[in-house]
Design an enzyme around this catalytic site. Sequence first.
Site, PDB file in Angstrom:
ATOM      1  N   SER A  78      10.132  -5.691   3.563  1.00 44.61           N
ATOM      2  CA  SER A  78       8.875  -4.983   3.304  1.00 44.61           C
ATOM      3  C   SER A  78       9.115  -3.736   2.467  1.00 44.61           C
ATOM      4  O   SER A  78      10.026  -2.957   2.742  1.00 44.61           O
ATOM      5  CB  SER A  78       8.207  -4.571   4.619  1.00 44.61           C
ATOM      6  N   HIS A 102       7.398  -1.237   2.598  1.00 44.34           N
ATOM      7  CA  HIS A 102       7.087  -0.065   3.420  1.00 44.34           C
ATOM      8  C   HIS A 102       8.367   0.590   3.968  1.00 44.34           C
ATOM      9  O   HIS A 102       8.352   1.758   4.332  1.00 44.34           O
ATOM     10  CB  HIS A 102       6.157  -0.454   4.575  1.00 44.34           C
ATOM     11  N   GLU A 130      -3.143  -7.572  -2.638  1.00 46.88           N
ATOM     12  CA  GLU A 130      -3.337  -6.429  -1.735  1.00 46.88           C
ATOM     13  C   GLU A 130      -3.830  -5.228  -2.544  1.00 46.88           C
ATOM     14  O   GLU A 130      -3.023  -4.402  -2.983  1.00 46.88           O
ATOM     15  CB  GLU A 130      -2.032  -6.074  -1.000  1.00 46.88           C
ATOM     16  N   HIS A 177      -2.508  -1.600  -1.419  1.00 42.07           N
ATOM     17  CA  HIS A 177      -1.076  -1.264  -1.294  1.00 42.07           C
ATOM     18  C   HIS A 177      -0.590  -0.628  -2.606  1.00 42.07           C
ATOM     19  O   HIS A 177      -0.433  -1.303  -3.622  1.00 42.07           O
ATOM     20  CB  HIS A 177      -0.310  -2.557  -0.970  1.00 42.07           C
TER      21      HIS A 177
HETATM   22 ZN   LIG Z   1       1.209  -2.278   2.391  1.00 46.50          ZN
END
Ligand SMILES: [Zn+2]
Length: 330
Positions: free
Chosen positions: A186, A188, A243, A246
């Site tokens: 990810s 993130h 997304e 994001h």
């Molecule tokens: Zn995200």
Amino acid sequence: MQHYRYRGSRKQRYAPPHSRIITWIFFSVIACIVVAGLAVCLIYPWKASQTQEPETTPVFAPVPAVQTSLEYRTVQYPRDQIARGPLILVNNEHLCEFLEDSSLISVYDKKGTGYKVSDTTVKIQASIIDPFNEMMETFYQFTGYSDVMAASGYRSKEHQTRIFNNNALENGLTQAEKWIARPGGSEHHTGYVIDLSIYTEQGLSLDYDGTGECRWINANCQEYGFVVRYPQDKTELTGIDYEPWHFRYVGKPHAIFMTEQNLCLEEYIEYIKQYPFEKGHLQVTDGDDVTYEIYYVPAQDGFTGVPVPKDKSYEISGNNVDGFIVTVTL
Ligand SMILES: [Zn+2]
């Protein structure tokens, strides 16, 4: 007699109609076979070269490189630094290196005006709070809309494991593997990401879809160094569904160039290898007329000598694959 000779000579000079047709058909068939053979000979190698092209030549035609007259010196960079910096590619194939990181800050502690934060645990890299605040403040000045919320930032490996497992329980493992980043895969984990949502007066968090007033953020984020990391037309390359909420920080010139050329990060990391230090460099000019020079340096085992300009400011980022990208502000 004369008449006979005449008929005889006509017989010799002109064939009867049926044999002329047979001759015509015969030569036509021969001509067709020759033409078809030539076409196969010419088109087959062309087709073959078309299918082989991605292996031998770059996928994208590069923007012409430039030669500059800067003076350089060399700094030594350890190989593990390829996993550090705003241009690191993190996905299911290039996992995040979980190095000790003390550069994360709480968005809430440094929050600017014109947006909200879901709670004090939303953390990002300290280096991206200023561009984020600047983007959100300008957005608020343009639209007067202040209900955009910073909902998610840095995630630990454990946090991503919970998200992945919950999705697998809900939608099945195949779906989860298709659309949810694996723990370690990810973005993130990098701290260079902010997910936005919409705050309601009832205290709810609604999905941010990048439409209405919020369209401004998705259309202008590159001027602040951010990209919509998972665009609608790149899902096959990113492995992640669209997304619009994001936002990934990559740095201003990179975000501008990626947006102009419609490259996702997977593509850009490959693209930039067409500008190694020894050859010409990529130049990008931003909306404030600041020009940047960008080049790629492949990582060596142990330490890599990375050329940097003697009297210009620069930033070195790893790509989390095989090398470093140097960004010089001219
Ligand atoms: Zn995200």
